[in-house]
Every structure is written in structure tokens, then in C-alpha cells.
Design a protein around this motif. Structure first.
Motif, PDB file in Angstrom:
ATOM      1  N   ILE A  68      56.855  62.728  14.986  1.00 33.68           N
ATOM      2  CA  ILE A  68      57.827  63.502  15.768  1.00 33.68           C
ATOM      3  C   ILE A  68      58.486  62.628  16.824  1.00 33.68           C
ATOM      4  N   ILE A  69      57.700  61.845  17.537  1.00 34.49           N
ATOM      5  CA  ILE A  69      58.258  60.977  18.583  1.00 34.49           C
ATOM      6  C   ILE A  69      59.273  60.003  18.003  1.00 34.49           C
ATOM      7  N   GLN A  70      58.990  59.479  16.819  1.00 34.76           N
ATOM      8  CA  GLN A  70      59.907  58.528  16.195  1.00 34.76           C
ATOM      9  C   GLN A  70      61.190  59.194  15.713  1.00 34.76           C
ATOM     10  N   SER A  71      61.176  60.513  15.589  1.00 37.05           N
ATOM     11  CA  SER A  71      62.310  61.211  14.990  1.00 37.05           C
ATOM     12  C   SER A  71      63.147  62.027  15.953  1.00 37.05           C
ATOM     13  N   ILE A  72      62.665  62.244  17.167  1.00 43.19           N
ATOM     14  CA  ILE A  72      63.433  63.064  18.096  1.00 43.19           C
ATOM     15  C   ILE A  72      64.087  62.188  19.154  1.00 43.19           C
ATOM     16  N   THR A  73      64.964  62.794  19.925  1.00 41.22           N
ATOM     17  CA  THR A  73      65.708  62.036  20.926  1.00 41.22           C
ATOM     18  C   THR A  73      64.833  61.694  22.126  1.00 41.22           C
ATOM     19  N   ASP A  74      65.283  60.712  22.887  1.00 43.02           N
ATOM     20  CA  ASP A  74      64.557  60.318  24.094  1.00 43.02           C
ATOM     21  C   ASP A  74      64.441  61.477  25.079  1.00 43.02           C
ATOM     22  N   LYS A  75      65.470  62.287  25.172  1.00 38.11           N
ATOM     23  CA  LYS A  75      65.458  63.430  26.090  1.00 38.11           C
ATOM     24  C   LYS A  75      64.382  64.436  25.679  1.00 38.11           C
ATOM     25  N   GLU A  76      64.268  64.687  24.379  1.00 38.38           N
ATOM     26  CA  GLU A  76      63.240  65.606  23.884  1.00 38.38           C
ATOM     27  C   GLU A  76      61.845  65.048  24.147  1.00 38.38           C
ATOM     28  N   VAL A  77      61.661  63.754  23.934  1.00 42.64           N
ATOM     29  CA  VAL A  77      60.373  63.121  24.185  1.00 42.64           C
ATOM     30  C   VAL A  77      60.024  63.226  25.666  1.00 42.64           C
ATOM     31  N   GLN A  78      60.993  62.968  26.524  1.00 41.31           N
ATOM     32  CA  GLN A  78      60.749  63.023  27.964  1.00 41.31           C
ATOM     33  C   GLN A  78      60.319  64.421  28.395  1.00 41.31           C
ATOM     34  N   HIS A  79      60.953  65.446  27.844  1.00 50.47           N
ATOM     35  CA  HIS A  79      60.576  66.819  28.195  1.00 50.47           C
ATOM     36  C   HIS A  79      59.131  67.103  27.777  1.00 50.47           C
ATOM     37  N   ILE A  80      58.743  66.670  26.607  1.00 53.71           N
ATOM     38  CA  ILE A  80      57.374  66.877  26.123  1.00 53.71           C
ATOM     39  C   ILE A  80      56.388  66.158  27.052  1.00 53.71           C
ATOM     40  N   LEU A  81      56.686  64.910  27.365  1.00 55.19           N
ATOM     41  CA  LEU A  81      55.790  64.151  28.226  1.00 55.19           C
ATOM     42  C   LEU A  81      55.679  64.765  29.623  1.00 55.19           C
ATOM     43  N   ASP A  82      56.803  65.219  30.161  1.00 58.24           N
ATOM     44  CA  ASP A  82      56.786  65.862  31.475  1.00 58.24           C
ATOM     45  C   ASP A  82      55.935  67.125  31.447  1.00 58.24           C
ATOM     46  N   ALA A  83      56.085  67.921  30.410  1.00 53.16           N
ATOM     47  CA  ALA A  83      55.304  69.159  30.296  1.00 53.16           C
ATOM     48  C   ALA A  83      53.821  68.859  30.125  1.00 53.16           C
ATOM     49  N   LEU A  84      53.485  67.851  29.352  1.00 51.77           N
ATOM     50  CA  LEU A  84      52.085  67.507  29.146  1.00 51.77           C
ATOM     51  C   LEU A  84      51.476  66.917  30.417  1.00 51.77           C
ATOM     52  N   PHE A  85      52.255  66.185  31.181  1.00 49.26           N
ATOM     53  CA  PHE A  85      51.772  65.556  32.405  1.00 49.26           C
ATOM     54  C   PHE A  85      51.314  66.606  33.420  1.00 49.26           C
ATOM     55  N   PHE A  86      52.030  67.724  33.473  1.00 46.98           N
ATOM     56  CA  PHE A  86      51.709  68.751  34.462  1.00 46.98           C
ATOM     57  C   PHE A  86      50.591  69.670  34.025  1.00 46.98           C
ATOM     58  N   ASP A  87      50.173  69.607  32.762  1.00 46.25           N
ATOM     59  CA  ASP A  87      49.102  70.496  32.265  1.00 46.25           C
ATOM     60  C   ASP A  87      47.753  70.076  32.732  1.00 46.25           C
TER      61      ASP A  87
END
Length: 87
Positions: A68-87
């Protein structure tokens, strides 16, 4: 369930797919994504609301996360990482 989702994806019945996903929790959706080929998994993943996608991502296998990371945009990856960071 995966076969039904693939059939709906092929018919581009995205509203029906969203309705089916509403009754599933994040772990169930992740399990469903693991059963799909990468193209369908990505399409389904992109259909999820951003917060739900981040939660689902945390339940995916390392291999599927990498795909998924290799296939989605940088913006989408950043949102996922930001959400996971706060969990």
C-alpha cells in the motif's frame, strides 16, 4: 465476502461496497484487504475514510502495508503515519 466485494468492484458499485464495509470493524476490513489482489485492495483501501484507513492499516500484515505504501501518494502515507503516531 471477498468474492462479493470483487464482484461489486468489477461492477463499480461503490455505494454498495461502502454499505457492506459499514458493518465491519477495522480488523475485519484488514482481513478482507489481505484476501484481495493488490489492485482491488488499493481501490478498497482508498474508499475508506481517512481515519478508518489509518486504523485498518495498523491491522495489515507488513507485506500488505509495504504494498500500500508503495502504491499510494505521499500525502496519503503522511495522513496514515500521523494517525498512527497519535494512537
Amino acid at each position: 465476502m471477498a468474492e462479493q466485494i470483487v464482484e461489486l468492484l468489477d461492477k463499480k458499485r461503490f455505494t454498495d461496497i461502502r454499505k457492506r464495509l459499514e458493518g465491519l470493524n477495522e480488523a475485519d476490513i484488514a482481513e478482507l484487504l489481505e484476501e484481495l489482489d493488490i489492485e482491488n485492495a488499493l481501490l478498497l483501501f482508498r474508499m475508506l475514510q481517512k481515519d478508518m484507513a489509518a486504523e485498518v492499516f495498523s491491522f495489515l500484515s507488513g507485506e500488505q502495508q509495504k504494498n500500500i505504501i508503495q502504491s499510494i501518494t505521499d500525502k496519503e502515507v503522511q495522513h496514515i503515519l500521523d494517525a498512527l503516531f497519535f494512537d
